[in-house]
Scaffold this active site. Structure first.
Site, PDB file in Angstrom:
ATOM      1  N   CYS A  99       0.833  -1.208   0.000  1.00 30.41           N
ATOM      2  CA  CYS A  99       0.000   0.000   0.000  1.00 30.41           C
ATOM      3  C   CYS A  99       0.867   1.256   0.000  1.00 30.41           C
ATOM      4  O   CYS A  99       1.757   1.418   0.841  1.00 30.41           O
ATOM      5  CB  CYS A  99      -0.935  -0.015   1.210  1.00 30.41           C
ATOM      6  SG  CYS A  99      -1.852   1.522   1.435  1.00 30.41           S
ATOM      7  N   TYR A 100       0.590   2.162  -0.917  1.00 27.46           N
ATOM      8  CA  TYR A 100       1.340   3.418  -1.013  1.00 27.46           C
ATOM      9  C   TYR A 100       1.187   4.244   0.252  1.00 27.46           C
ATOM     10  O   TYR A 100       2.164   4.786   0.779  1.00 27.46           O
ATOM     11  CB  TYR A 100       0.847   4.199  -2.240  1.00 27.46           C
ATOM     12  CG  TYR A 100       1.368   5.613  -2.321  1.00 27.46           C
ATOM     13  CD1 TYR A 100       2.671   5.875  -2.744  1.00 27.46           C
ATOM     14  CD2 TYR A 100       0.553   6.689  -1.966  1.00 27.46           C
ATOM     15  CE1 TYR A 100       3.145   7.174  -2.813  1.00 27.46           C
ATOM     16  CE2 TYR A 100       1.017   7.991  -2.039  1.00 27.46           C
ATOM     17  CZ  TYR A 100       2.319   8.228  -2.458  1.00 27.46           C
ATOM     18  OH  TYR A 100       2.795   9.510  -2.519  1.00 27.46           O
TER      19      TYR A 100
END
Length: 485
Positions: free
Chosen positions: A170-171
């Protein structure tokens, strides 16, 4: 002055003395048959007069509600949290409205669609402007990694346990990681777990601890939950919500938030928590979060009368979602177009056109369930709806025109596998044409004329038949008498 004798001369119905008439069995039988025929034909004519006579035509849409169309809906999602559920509207003209809340209400439900509280009010969630520290530095892990084996012990050991549920891919989780670890180290220095222990920061890798994240119903990453004495549930007007952090994610903001969590906790609370841990009795008010958390979404939206779509999905500007963990199975209680018809108007509709109204709420009562598993992961459910408007013009005793507008639609649904986050799409396509049903009024004078024609005609025909039958019998008798001579 006109004498009575002159008036009698214009009498159309001159009377013959009864003594000069002769009754017969054949005449009596024919009279009974004629009377029954009159009653039967009168009943048929009365039924035809009272029946509704309409004409149907197809014309260009001339709606009285202008260029907008109202869509009412009531949908239940047993596996989609109200925390992230969003109602979006778009159309071919470029309209794109995201997360509509003004005319939409949400209610938390369990997997059996039973409400678990009052209306869901998430409150004003601030826009996250700082997703981490501007300068990323390498920090040693300051937060405690948790798993299914030690999660319960840690959550009961410390008065406040703040957990970052994240995913390595996840960014936003990667943006949060440096500031989260730095905040965890600062809180360790201020509140030593061995000496003070009022608060501790931890983390859970949801790609490794899938069951743990599912048990706490984590759908977006990162999700920061606050656990107090083993539970993250908080009660608000009879409604149980997860206590979460939605603020900025830089170190300064995180530290300030953590300080507010421990501000009212005495220093010896850590010892009390350990004593509570040894006591195996569980406070019923602090029960664990349900295995699944659903949401019932109801309300209405106004859209332009052009092809478009209503989309319900998990949405957040500062979270990522694992498509394989999002399940958009749903039950449709209502999905209809146009204004709601009152019972009186609906009865009027059925009176004029009994075949209309059956598809006003075509999807009502339908369920679209996707079983959770690798084979059925990433499933988007799409509904394609084609809408046709029916307008009824009727004349009643009030002598005023009444317009009844009713929208019906056909529905075709499909399940689509995708690499993106699953959503529910209701594609709608209004027809530029409409069906016009007009009630044709019937004249009462025409009804009276037909009744007179029935009575007079049957009486006349019966008289002719009786005369023919009587003369035939008399002729036969004369012939028989002539043969005997």
């Amino acid at each position: 002055m006109i004498s009575s004798s002159k008036l009698k001369s214009v009498d159309f119905y001159r009377k013959i003395p009864r003594d000069l008439t002769e009754a017969s069995l054949s005449g009596a039988g024919l009279s009974i048959v004629a009377a029954l025929a009159m009653v039967f034909l009168f009943g048929m004519e009365l039924s035809n007069y009272l029946a509704v006579n309409t004409s149907t035509s197809v014309i260009v849409d001339r709606s009285s509600d202008g260029e907008f169309l109202r869509i009412d809906f009531n949908l239940s999602f047993p596996a989609l949290s109200c925390e992230f559920a969003s109602v979006d509207v778009s159309d071919v003209l470029g309209t794109n409205r995201l997360n509509i809340t003004k005319t939409v209400r949400k209610y938390s439900i369990d997997r059996n669609l039973v409400p678990t509280g009052s209306e869901f009010h998430p409150g004003p969630i601030p826009t996250v402007s700082k997703h981490g520290d501007d300068v990323e530095e390498n920090h040693d892990d300051g937060s405690v990694p948790l798993s299914s084996r030690n999660f319960d012990s840690y959550s009961h050991q410390y008065p406040v346990l703040v957990v970052n549920f994240y995913a390595p891919w996840c960014y936003w989780s990667n943006r949060l990681k440096p500031s989260w670890e730095k905040t965890a180290k600062i809180m360790r220095e201020r509140y030593d777990p061995e000496m003070d222990g009022r608060i501790i920061l931890a983390k859970v890798d949801c790609t490794e601890e899938i069951d743990l994240c599912r048990r706490h119903h984590i759908q977006g990453y990162p999700s920061i939950r606050i656990f107090r004495k083993g539970s993250d549930l908080k009660e608000n007007q009879g409604h149980h919500d997860h206590e979460s952090y939605y603020g900025d994610r830089d170190t300064e903001s995180l530290v300030a938030a953590m300080e507010t969590y421990v501000a009212n906790i005495p220093k010896d609370a850590h010892v009390l928590a350990l004593e509570d841990k040894s006591n195996k009795t569980v406070d019923p008010a602090k029960r664990p979060a349900p295995l699944t958390s659903g949401c019932r979404i109801e309300g209405f939206v106004r859209v332009k009368k052009v092809p478009g779509s209503v989309v319900i999905s998990a949405r957040s500007g500062s979270h990522s979602f694992d498509p394989s963990q999002i399940n958009v199975s749903h039950y449709v209680t209502q999905f209809s177009f146009g204004k709601r018809l009152s019972a009186k108007m609906f009865n009027e509709l059925k009176r004029l056109t009994p075949y209309v109204g059956g598809h006003h709420d075509r999807l009502a009562g339908q369920s679209y369930i996707v079983k959770h598993g690798d084979v059925n992961a990433n499933v988007t459910i799409e509904h394609y709806l084609q809408i046709v408007k029916t307008e009824l013009v009727t004349l009643r005793s009030s002598k005023e025109l009444k317009l009844v507008e009713e929208y019906e639609y056909t529905a075709h649904s499909s399940l689509v596998h995708s690499f993106y986050v699953p959503v529910v799409k209701f594609h709608f396509e209004p027809s530029p044409m409409q069906v016009l049903v007009t009630e044709l009024p019937k004249s009462f004078s025409h009804f009276i004329t037909n009744v007179c024609a029935i009575i007079g005609g049957v009486f006349t025909v019966a008289g002719i038949l009786d005369s023919i039958f009587h003369n035939t019998l008399r002729l036969v008798k004369k012939v028989e008498l002539g043969k005997n001579i």
